[in-house]
Design an enzyme around this catalytic site. Structure first.
Site, PDB file in Angstrom:
ATOM      1  N   LYS A  66       0.860  -1.191   0.000  1.00 34.58           N
ATOM      2  CA  LYS A  66       0.000   0.000   0.000  1.00 34.58           C
ATOM      3  C   LYS A  66       0.888   1.230   0.000  1.00 34.58           C
ATOM      4  CE  LYS A  66      -3.959   1.779   2.708  1.00 34.58           C
ATOM      5  NZ  LYS A  66      -4.804   1.566   3.897  1.00 34.58           N
ATOM      6  N   SER A 141      -9.753   1.487   2.856  1.00 32.27           N
ATOM      7  CA  SER A 141      -8.938   2.314   2.007  1.00 32.27           C
ATOM      8  C   SER A 141      -7.853   1.551   1.224  1.00 32.27           C
ATOM      9  CB  SER A 141      -8.244   3.382   2.855  1.00 32.27           C
ATOM     10  OG  SER A 141      -7.378   2.777   3.796  1.00 32.27           O
ATOM     11  N   SER A 165      -9.909  -0.983   6.897  1.00 33.97           N
ATOM     12  CA  SER A 165      -9.324  -0.815   5.562  1.00 33.97           C
ATOM     13  C   SER A 165      -8.631  -2.033   4.972  1.00 33.97           C
ATOM     14  CB  SER A 165      -8.329   0.339   5.570  1.00 33.97           C
ATOM     15  OG  SER A 165      -9.038   1.529   5.484  1.00 33.97           O
TER      16      SER A 165
HETATM   17  N1  GLN Z   1     -13.245   3.507   6.392  1.00 32.49           N
HETATM   18  C1  GLN Z   1     -12.658   3.909   7.624  1.00 32.49           C
HETATM   19  C2  GLN Z   1     -12.348   5.385   7.603  1.00 32.49           C
HETATM   20  O1  GLN Z   1     -12.561   5.998   6.595  1.00 32.49           O
HETATM   21  C3  GLN Z   1     -11.436   3.104   7.916  1.00 32.49           C
HETATM   22  C4  GLN Z   1     -10.234   3.545   7.194  1.00 32.49           C
HETATM   23  C5  GLN Z   1      -9.001   2.747   7.544  1.00 32.49           C
HETATM   24  O2  GLN Z   1      -9.075   1.687   8.166  1.00 32.49           O
HETATM   25  N2  GLN Z   1      -7.865   3.296   7.186  1.00 32.49           N
HETATM   26  O3  GLN Z   1     -11.916   5.924   8.591  1.00 32.49           O
END
Ligand code: GLN
Length: 456
Positions: A66, A141, A165
């Site tokens: 990532k 994400s 994410s």
């Molecule tokens: N969807 C969640 C957020 O937007 C989790 C994001 C993540 O785990 N980085 O905060």
């Protein structure tokens, strides 16, 4: 191992992976392809094998990380504009450990900018498409990593999970995704989102691969004081007898496909002789609100270091010192980043700290205790990862609250520091993948992975 047995060379594997990456270009999976570096490393490994030298457990295995992992190979952008010109001098500890075993990074993967999002549509480089349906989101994400594994471009990919994410995109693409116990893998060299919930983990096609990656990367790191002494290798696998399901998660906001996937799995478990325990966890209804107070507060603080001076993007619209900060930040962050910085600073401000931030921390403690009680009644908990399967591109991006609501089942365990493993649960009648998550007490990661093997 195919490479050590000389049935295939590392160079061939890397070439194949790069070719596949190009073949799937329209999915917008990668922010950087590491052609030169990957082929050079593959040649080094092949040369070692030819000389009969020892190679690591992941020798020649192509993988992706990532784009919030720092390394000098390609720019680390976190899919943002503000970090776009940054080539890091340091390498994240997790990456060092993987590469010490011979893994070869073929590309950096697309993500929601700074990991803020649930669809990978918040990327400065545009969205990644879902592996099963190009009109739908990859999840987020860590969307790029999930799709890279699901489309078989790489054997595994890294991700970060602050509120789902890794688990949610794994479930949207039908693969395994692990968010380990908080503190298991060092976060040194990973762009911080929310330090009290950020975790590093992996996407794989099998639980066995997950086990191997955990044994390679888990452990204490002097550069990350939140890391736990390595428990993973020595932790005992607990025999799972009782599986908990959460009563409050059976409600109208959960789609029929997810309900049916859960019911099928429950039936399978009953047939295999497991006891199903229905849990009532009323404090979980606060989890989403608690998350969207505490996490933005930490984001506001972590993102304050991007000031247009020390590294990354600096605006050309500068008249004085103040405008270096304001113009660079205004032009460099995306709307969702800015929304979180504003919410975070609001909940931390003197008039509102007690009403929001402090209250949220108290509710967080209730959630932690509720899980502790739950694990007196069962060994693992099984729930959907998100209320829906992959949604359409553009469907939620202009409605932040509906996007946040997608996180309702994934964020609670981040607040409690627990491990969660997404397992594929087949495709619904609509042909889209569904996933479920196994959740265990802290440090039960190995038990979860082993249980996933039993269920596979
Ligand atoms: N969807 C969640 C957020 O937007 C989790 C994001 C993540 O785990 N980085 O905060």
């Amino acid at each position: 191992m195919k490479i050590a047995n000389k049935t295939v060379t590392a160079t061939q594997l890397v070439k194949d992976a790069l070719e596949k990456a190009k073949h799937f270009e329209e999915y917008n999976i990668f922010t950087f392809l590491n052609e030169e570096g990957a082929l050079r490393k593959a040649a080094e490994i092949d040369a070692k094998i030819a000389k009969g030298e020892k190679v690591g457990k992941l020798a020649g295995v192509p993988y992706a990380f990532k784009d919030n992992f720092l390394s000098p190979e390609g720019p680390t952008t976190a899919s943002s504009k503000i970090l776009s010109p940054l080539v890091s001098p340091i390498t994240a500890t997790a990456i060092k450990k993987l590469e010490a075993e011979g893994a070869i990074m073929i590309g950096r993967t697309n993500m929601d900018s700074f990991a803020h999002g649930s669809s990978t549509e918040n990327s400065y480089f545009g969205p990644t498409l879902n592996s099963a349906d190009k009109t739908r989101v990859a999840g987020g994400s860590s969307g790029g990593s999930a799709v890279a594994v699901a489309l078989d471009i790489v054997e595994f990919a890294t991700g970060t999970d602050t509120g789902g994410s890794i688990r949610q995109p794994a479930s949207f693409n039908g693969i395994y995704g692990l968010k380990p116990t908080y503190g298991t893998i060092s976060r040194y060299g990973v762009v911080a989102m929310a330090s009290s919930t950020d975790c590093i983990g992996f996407f794989t096609k099998t639980p066995d691969d997950m086990d191997l990656l955990m044994s390679i990367t888990a452990g204490q790191d002097a550069n990350d004081l939140t890391t736990l002494p390595d428990y993973y290798e020595t932790s005992e696998i607990k025999e799972v007898k009782k599986v908990g399901i959460i009563k409050e998660f059976d409600n109208d906001s959960v789609s029929s496909e997810l309900k049916s996937a859960l019911n099928k799995k429950v039936d399978q478990l009953k047939k295999q002789g497991y006891e199903i325990v229905e849990l009532s966890m009323p404090a979980l209804k606060y989890a989403l609100a608690v998350y969207y107070i505490i996490v933005p507060a930490e984001i506001a603080s972590n993102l304050s270091r991007y000031d247009g001076i020390r590294y990354g993007y600096r605006s050309d619209n500068i008249t004085d010192l103040e405008s270096i900060y304001t113009s660079s930040r205004n032009e460099g962050f995306m709307d969702e980043n800015k929304r979180r910085i504003m919410i975070g600073n609001f909940v931390l401000s003197s008039g509102f700290y007690d009403a929001y931030y402090l209250k949220a921390q108290k509710a967080r403690t209730l959630i932690i205790k509720e899980y502790e009680e739950a694990f007196k009644k069962c060994d693992v908990i099984l729930t959907p990862v998100a209320p829906n399967q992959a949604f359409k591109l553009g469907e939620k991006i202009n409605d932040p609250v509906s996007m946040y609501l997608e996180d309702v089942m994934s964020v609670p365990i981040n607040l409690a520091g627990l491990p969660g493993l997404t397992i594929p649960a087949g495709t619904g009648e609509n042909g889209l993948p569904t996933g479920l998550q196994l959740i265990g007490p802290r440090r039960s990661d190995k038990t979860l992975i082993n249980f996933a093997k039993e269920l596979a």
